[in-house]
Design an enzyme around this catalytic site. Sequence first.
Site, mmCIF file in Angstrom:
data_model
loop_
_atom_site.group_PDB
_atom_site.id
_atom_site.type_symbol
_atom_site.label_atom_id
_atom_site.label_comp_id
_atom_site.label_asym_id
_atom_site.label_seq_id
_atom_site.Cartn_x
_atom_site.Cartn_y
_atom_site.Cartn_z
ATOM 1 N N TYR A 51 -9.284 -47.441 -11.376
ATOM 2 C CA TYR A 51 -9.778 -46.931 -10.090
ATOM 3 C C TYR A 51 -9.132 -47.712 -8.953
ATOM 4 C CZ TYR A 51 -13.332 -43.349 -10.381
ATOM 5 O OH TYR A 51 -13.955 -42.152 -10.498
ATOM 6 N N GLU A 53 -9.669 -46.644 -5.204
ATOM 7 C CA GLU A 53 -9.962 -45.957 -3.933
ATOM 8 C C GLU A 53 -9.504 -46.816 -2.756
ATOM 9 O OE1 GLU A 53 -14.089 -44.887 -4.001
ATOM 10 O OE2 GLU A 53 -13.748 -43.331 -5.506
ATOM 11 N N ASP A 209 4.892 -26.515 4.609
ATOM 12 C CA ASP A 209 4.521 -26.701 3.199
ATOM 13 C C ASP A 209 5.787 -26.417 2.398
ATOM 14 O OD1 ASP A 209 3.758 -26.407 0.591
ATOM 15 O OD2 ASP A 209 1.913 -25.298 1.031
ATOM 16 N N THR A 235 4.300 -30.277 -3.135
ATOM 17 C CA THR A 235 3.956 -30.700 -4.485
ATOM 18 C C THR A 235 5.116 -31.569 -4.961
ATOM 19 O OG1 THR A 235 4.987 -28.709 -5.383
ATOM 20 C CG2 THR A 235 2.593 -28.663 -5.070
ATOM 21 N N LYS A 238 7.814 -29.249 -8.611
ATOM 22 C CA LYS A 238 8.623 -28.013 -8.662
ATOM 23 C C LYS A 238 10.100 -28.423 -8.631
ATOM 24 C CE LYS A 238 4.937 -25.092 -6.845
ATOM 25 N NZ LYS A 238 3.915 -25.794 -6.066
ATOM 26 N N ARG A 244 2.897 -33.358 -11.906
ATOM 27 C CA ARG A 244 2.091 -32.455 -11.080
ATOM 28 C C ARG A 244 1.355 -33.284 -10.051
ATOM 29 N NH1 ARG A 244 2.505 -27.811 -13.555
ATOM 30 N NH2 ARG A 244 1.308 -26.799 -11.929
HETATM 31 N N1 DSN Z 1 1.231 -21.711 -8.200
HETATM 32 C C1 DSN Z 1 2.257 -22.166 -7.341
HETATM 33 C C2 DSN Z 1 3.450 -21.287 -7.450
HETATM 34 O O1 DSN Z 1 3.657 -20.798 -8.534
HETATM 35 O O2 DSN Z 1 4.179 -21.064 -6.500
HETATM 36 C C3 DSN Z 1 1.744 -22.211 -6.031
HETATM 37 O O3 DSN Z 1 0.451 -22.733 -6.058
#
Ligand code: DSN
Length: 425
Positions: A51, A53, A209, A235, A238, A244
């Site tokens: 933990y 925080e 974003d 994120t 990707k 993730r």
């Molecule tokens: N699920 C993601 C995507 O596939 O683009 C976005 O949240």
Amino acid sequence: MSKQQWADTEVWGAIAQERERQRDELELIASENYASMAVMAATGSVLTNKYAEGLPRKRYYGGCQHVDVIENIARKRARDLFMPPDFDIGVNVQPHSGAQANAAVFLALLNGGHPTEDGHTGDAILGLDLSNGGHLTHGSSVNSSGRLYHGAHYRLRDDGYIDMNHVREMARSHKPKLLICGASAYPRIIDFAAFREIADEVGAYLLADIAHIAGLVVSGHHPNPFPHCHVVTTTTHKTLRGPRGGLIMGQRNLMKKLNSAVFPGTQGGPLMHVIAAKAIAFGEAQQPSFHTYCGQVISNAKAMAQTLMEEGLSLVSGGTDNHLMLIDLSDSDVSGKDGEIALGKAGITVNKNTVPNERRSPFVTSGIRVGTPAITTRGMKEEECRWIARKIAQVLRTPKDEALLQTICDEVHDLCGNFPIYPEL
Ligand code: DSN
């Protein structure tokens, strides 16, 4: 650890099957990728037990001396990756996901409210319409972003591009406090400077974003949202190819608010194992090989898009500038759902997706989103992408031809066998 703890065959059996699926099939979901062994090792490390925080050196728990080192490395590497010259940014590496990162930005910068008969008492946000490639968290009515705030949306032009004149008109009429650029299914370059001009005109914060294109941004294959944007979320899994997770970066003067919106505003304990994996992934993204990788992702997408069109398929906006493309099946009897199922039987994993002017339900859709980040990680190049595109076209022409689907599935397995993902896979 006792042997007993490894004997959960129900779970480990399913994990083993998933490993085989990833090994044997073509992963064309545009938001997925294969993280490195080092990234996966960190997510499975002892850090999962800790933990922490708070922020480094300002924690609510003891024993944080080592996780402090790790979080500081992650923050520094993220800054080095994203920060343009002469522009200082702050970074928070704790968001558990892109959705959490966006929720924290909204909490930091907006006043929430509730829908009333006359409209909405919460501040307005303006983002790309979900069915036009936007994201759920950009003000959709089924997401907290559209329930706590007034979600307004701009749409794509008929040619599939963002129309900045339309964005300006929408901004003037809705007067958003937050203008969002960025998408889940948009194959073209985003003009951050043009968005900033509109944000300034209506007095809005500008959020980019960049969940999908983060890898392309840090490798210089897509313009950087800084210095144009006040805040940037992404994120990390990707095109950035990490674990993730989520990330927030912002102008220095906003970081205090943003940090407290993450913790204690929307999250409790940060996932230190994931933050370590983010640090490792950011280090990987600093290497010249990552630049080469991202260039190949785009070359592969362009080769695939060109071949799909030569095979008679229509693409939203007529091609791609990035890692993904959207096959438009509006004029076909085959829906996005039919296509996803048939391609799945052929060993090709994609996701159905809405397209502009969608006439089918979101569970059926008229589009298929195709992306090249994962197959590029396993080493595939233009030649393989052209072959895959021809197979996709064949499947979409005759999605019920089970014998053909089986033949292609066998061919796909053979192809994948030549491009292993992990040494032991
Ligand atoms: N699920 C993601 C995507 O596939 O683009 C976005 O949240």
